[in-house]
Write an enzyme that holds these catalytic residues in place. Structure first.
Site, PDB file in Angstrom:
ATOM      1  CG  HIS A 122      -2.010  -1.087   1.103  1.00  0.00           C
ATOM      2  ND1 HIS A 122      -2.778  -1.504   2.165  1.00  0.00           N
ATOM      3  CD2 HIS A 122      -2.425  -1.839   0.036  1.00  0.00           C
ATOM      4  CE1 HIS A 122      -3.611  -2.453   1.781  1.00  0.00           C
ATOM      5  NE2 HIS A 122      -3.412  -2.690   0.490  1.00  0.00           N
ATOM      6  CB  SER A 192      -9.318  -5.861  10.102  1.00  0.00           C
ATOM      7  OG  SER A 192      -9.048  -5.068   8.959  1.00  0.00           O
TER       8      SER A 192
HETATM    9  C1  BJW Z   1      -3.530  -6.022  16.590  1.00  0.00           C
HETATM   10  C2  BJW Z   1      -2.981  -5.305  17.655  1.00  0.00           C
HETATM   11  C3  BJW Z   1      -1.760  -5.784  18.184  1.00  0.00           C
HETATM   12  C4  BJW Z   1      -4.793  -4.306  17.029  1.00  0.00           C
HETATM   13  N1  BJW Z   1      -1.205  -6.875  17.663  1.00  0.00           N
HETATM   14  N2  BJW Z   1      -2.966  -7.113  16.104  1.00  0.00           N
HETATM   15  C5  BJW Z   1     -13.090  -7.477  -3.692  1.00  0.00           C
HETATM   16  C6  BJW Z   1     -14.211  -7.526  -2.902  1.00  0.00           C
HETATM   17  C7  BJW Z   1     -14.695  -6.384  -2.281  1.00  0.00           C
HETATM   18  C8  BJW Z   1     -14.064  -5.148  -2.438  1.00  0.00           C
HETATM   19  C9  BJW Z   1     -12.936  -5.112  -3.201  1.00  0.00           C
HETATM   20  C10 BJW Z   1     -12.460  -6.257  -3.815  1.00  0.00           C
HETATM   21  N3  BJW Z   1     -11.337  -5.923  -4.523  1.00  0.00           N
HETATM   22  C11 BJW Z   1     -11.109  -4.614  -4.344  1.00  0.00           C
HETATM   23  C12 BJW Z   1     -12.072  -4.093  -3.561  1.00  0.00           C
HETATM   24  C13 BJW Z   1     -12.186  -2.686  -3.145  1.00  0.00           C
HETATM   25  C14 BJW Z   1     -11.255  -2.328  -2.014  1.00  0.00           C
HETATM   26  C15 BJW Z   1     -11.613  -3.134  -0.770  1.00  0.00           C
HETATM   27  O1  BJW Z   1     -10.975  -4.096  -0.419  1.00  0.00           O
HETATM   28  N4  BJW Z   1     -12.624  -2.697  -0.056  1.00  0.00           N
HETATM   29  C16 BJW Z   1     -13.066  -3.379   1.166  1.00  0.00           C
HETATM   30  C17 BJW Z   1     -12.943  -2.403   2.350  1.00  0.00           C
HETATM   31  C18 BJW Z   1     -14.448  -3.886   0.955  1.00  0.00           C
HETATM   32  N5  BJW Z   1      -9.871  -2.521  -2.401  1.00  0.00           N
HETATM   33  C19 BJW Z   1      -9.233  -1.621  -3.136  1.00  0.00           C
HETATM   34  O2  BJW Z   1      -9.800  -0.626  -3.544  1.00  0.00           O
HETATM   35  C20 BJW Z   1      -7.780  -1.886  -3.463  1.00  0.00           C
HETATM   36  N6  BJW Z   1      -7.573  -1.720  -4.860  1.00  0.00           N
HETATM   37  C21 BJW Z   1      -7.898  -2.646  -5.748  1.00  0.00           C
HETATM   38  O3  BJW Z   1      -8.279  -3.752  -5.429  1.00  0.00           O
HETATM   39  O4  BJW Z   1      -7.763  -2.221  -7.055  1.00  0.00           O
HETATM   40  C22 BJW Z   1      -8.461  -2.946  -8.062  1.00  0.00           C
HETATM   41  C23 BJW Z   1      -9.953  -2.681  -7.897  1.00  0.00           C
HETATM   42  C24 BJW Z   1     -10.408  -1.416  -7.625  1.00  0.00           C
HETATM   43  C25 BJW Z   1     -11.772  -1.178  -7.484  1.00  0.00           C
HETATM   44  C26 BJW Z   1     -12.685  -2.242  -7.569  1.00  0.00           C
HETATM   45  C27 BJW Z   1     -12.194  -3.528  -7.829  1.00  0.00           C
HETATM   46  C28 BJW Z   1     -10.819  -3.743  -8.013  1.00  0.00           C
HETATM   47  C29 BJW Z   1      -6.897  -0.853  -2.783  1.00  0.00           C
HETATM   48  C30 BJW Z   1      -6.874  -1.005  -1.301  1.00  0.00           C
HETATM   49  C31 BJW Z   1      -6.008   0.107  -0.712  1.00  0.00           C
HETATM   50  C32 BJW Z   1      -6.089   0.128   0.804  1.00  0.00           C
HETATM   51  N7  BJW Z   1      -5.485   1.323   1.270  1.00  0.00           N
HETATM   52  C33 BJW Z   1      -5.492   1.609   2.698  1.00  0.00           C
HETATM   53  C34 BJW Z   1      -5.059   3.070   2.924  1.00  0.00           C
HETATM   54  C35 BJW Z   1      -3.550   3.239   2.741  1.00  0.00           C
HETATM   55  C36 BJW Z   1      -3.123   4.625   3.034  1.00  0.00           C
HETATM   56  C37 BJW Z   1      -3.446   5.066   4.440  1.00  0.00           C
HETATM   57  O5  BJW Z   1      -3.091   4.400   5.443  1.00  0.00           O
HETATM   58  O6  BJW Z   1      -4.077   6.110   4.565  1.00  0.00           O
HETATM   59  O7  BJW Z   1      -4.600   0.691   3.374  1.00  0.00           O
HETATM   60  S1  BJW Z   1      -7.062   1.283   3.496  1.00  0.00           S
HETATM   61  C38 BJW Z   1      -6.385   0.644   4.976  1.00  0.00           C
HETATM   62  O8  BJW Z   1      -6.776  -0.729   5.153  1.00  0.00           O
HETATM   63  C39 BJW Z   1      -4.868   0.671   4.805  1.00  0.00           C
HETATM   64  C40 BJW Z   1      -4.476  -0.644   5.403  1.00  0.00           C
HETATM   65  O9  BJW Z   1      -3.226  -1.066   4.892  1.00  0.00           O
HETATM   66  C41 BJW Z   1      -5.618  -1.546   5.006  1.00  0.00           C
HETATM   67  C42 BJW Z   1      -5.754  -2.774   5.853  1.00  0.00           C
HETATM   68  O10 BJW Z   1      -6.041  -2.417   7.176  1.00  0.00           O
HETATM   69  P1  BJW Z   1      -5.338  -3.233   8.351  1.00  0.00           P
HETATM   70  O11 BJW Z   1      -3.884  -3.068   8.261  1.00  0.00           O
HETATM   71  O12 BJW Z   1      -5.876  -4.600   8.385  1.00  0.00           O
HETATM   72  O13 BJW Z   1      -5.803  -2.366   9.646  1.00  0.00           O
HETATM   73  P2  BJW Z   1      -7.167  -2.429  10.438  1.00  0.00           P
HETATM   74  O14 BJW Z   1      -7.238  -1.165  11.212  1.00  0.00           O
HETATM   75  O15 BJW Z   1      -8.311  -2.762   9.575  1.00  0.00           O
HETATM   76  O16 BJW Z   1      -7.005  -3.685  11.423  1.00  0.00           O
HETATM   77  C43 BJW Z   1      -6.058  -3.711  12.455  1.00  0.00           C
HETATM   78  C44 BJW Z   1      -6.074  -5.098  13.071  1.00  0.00           C
HETATM   79  O17 BJW Z   1      -5.033  -5.148  14.034  1.00  0.00           O
HETATM   80  C45 BJW Z   1      -7.369  -5.452  13.795  1.00  0.00           C
HETATM   81  O18 BJW Z   1      -7.767  -6.754  13.372  1.00  0.00           O
HETATM   82  C46 BJW Z   1      -6.956  -5.477  15.265  1.00  0.00           C
HETATM   83  O19 BJW Z   1      -7.652  -6.465  16.017  1.00  0.00           O
HETATM   84  C47 BJW Z   1      -5.504  -5.833  15.169  1.00  0.00           C
HETATM   85  N8  BJW Z   1      -4.667  -5.389  16.301  1.00  0.00           N
HETATM   86  N9  BJW Z   1      -3.771  -4.240  17.965  1.00  0.00           N
HETATM   87  C48 BJW Z   1      -1.818  -7.530  16.677  1.00  0.00           C
HETATM   88  N10 BJW Z   1      -1.139  -5.133  19.226  1.00  0.00           N
END
Ligand code: BJW
Length: 248
Positions: A122, A192
């Site tokens: 990302h 997540s």
């Molecule tokens: C602990 C802890 C401790 C707490 N120890 N653990 C197929 C199906 C449905 C939708 C889509 C799909 N394909 C694509 C999509 C659309 C979209 C998507 O996935 N949407 C869903 C939300 C439904 N994806 C995209 O748009 C992606 N692009 C793409 O696929 O292009 C082609 C396409 C486009 C359009 C349509 C179809 C195809 C791009 C995704 C880009 C994500 N970008 C972000 C922002 C980055 C910049 C920024 O930070 O501002 O990336 S969003 C955000 O989420 C960020 C993260 O990297 C990402 C994941 O989040 P993460 O890291 O999991 O964090 P959290 O907060 O969600 O979870 C934290 C976890 O930690 C929790 O579980 C806690 O319990 C745990 N935790 N303390 C261990 N101490």
């Protein structure tokens, strides 16, 4: 929290693995004081939904606000230090024969802890690029305007991160899928598991017969499918796990 017990079968699998893939998410940096993506925002930003700021449309509507949100987070991550979970992963890389760290994190803390064979899916908040031409820009004239302007085309600069609806960097994405297909142990830590395509990687590894280990205090869509689930914070679990791999 009950004591985390690392099963012997898990340690044996890690020690015997020919290829290990780790997927990390924001939870890994939580113990460094970096809020997870879906945690409530703090301070000034508490009233905004991060999912609605991390898009091209949000930047087009209000470039100054989105730039300031990233400037705030850039400063926060620059001040943060890697935690025990980041260091344990860097040590694990040194102990495994073929190790790939795939991160969704944009904070650069894995690199600062010493991880080397890494794929940033990302992007990285400490880099910028041109909003219009999508090329990386590292120097510009600071006129005080926010966002600053691209020195090549005068369009706005933006952080070099992947927003919703944008493609992931294709080389890194291909490499991550290939590594997930080929590994025999896959760890999913602090994510997540709701954002695609990264969320599919552990399921691909499972389908190909890999042992999948989840480290997360909370349940995720992967929890029931994972071979092992270590329900605790990565800063506690990962050093224990690496310690167990070191001396059994
Ligand atoms: C602990 C802890 C401790 C707490 N120890 N653990 C197929 C199906 C449905 C939708 C889509 C799909 N394909 C694509 C999509 C659309 C979209 C998507 O996935 N949407 C869903 C939300 C439904 N994806 C995209 O748009 C992606 N692009 C793409 O696929 O292009 C082609 C396409 C486009 C359009 C349509 C179809 C195809 C791009 C995704 C880009 C994500 N970008 C972000 C922002 C980055 C910049 C920024 O930070 O501002 O990336 S969003 C955000 O989420 C960020 C993260 O990297 C990402 C994941 O989040 P993460 O890291 O999991 O964090 P959290 O907060 O969600 O979870 C934290 C976890 O930690 C929790 O579980 C806690 O319990 C745990 N935790 N303390 C261990 N101490």
């Amino acid at each position: 929290m009950s004591e985390i017990v690392i099963p012997h079968d898990l340690i044996d699998a890690l020690r015997g693995a020919k290829s290990v893939v780790v997927l990390t998410g924001a939870g890994v940096s939580a113990e460094s004081g970096v809020p997870t993506f879906r945690d409530a925002q703090t301070g000034l930003w508490a009233k905004f939904d991060p999912q609605e700021l991390a898009t091209r449309e949000a930047f087009e509507r209000n470039p100054k606000m989105v730039w300031e949100w990233y400037a705030y987070r850039r400063e926060l991550t620059a001040r943060a230090e890697p935690n025990a979970g980041h260091y344990a992963l860097a040590e694990l890389e040194g102990r495994a024969s073929n190790f790939t760290l795939v991160t969704q994190n944009i904070d650069g803390l894995h690199q600062r802890a010493g991880s080397r064979n890494m794929l940033e899916l990302h992007g990285n908040i400490h880099r910028n690029k041109c909003f219009q031409e999508d090329v990386r820009i590292s120097r510009w004239i600071d006129s005080g305007e926010e966002p600053p302007r691209c020195p090549r085309c005068n369009s706005y600069l933006r952080p070099d991160v992947v927003w919703f609806g944008e493609m992931l960097p294709p080389v890194e994405l291909d490499e991550a899928f290939r590594a997930a297909v080929e590994c025999d142990v896959f760890l999913s830590i602090g994510t997540s598991g709701v954002v695609e395509p990264a969320a599919s990687l552990p399921f691909i590894a499972l389908q190909k017969g890999a042992i999948v280990i989840e480290v997360n205090p909370d349940a995720t869509p992967l929890s029931n499918a994972a071979t092992f689930r270590l329900a605790g914070p990565s800063g506690l679990v990962m050093p224990k796990l690496v310690e167990a791999v070191r001396h059994k």
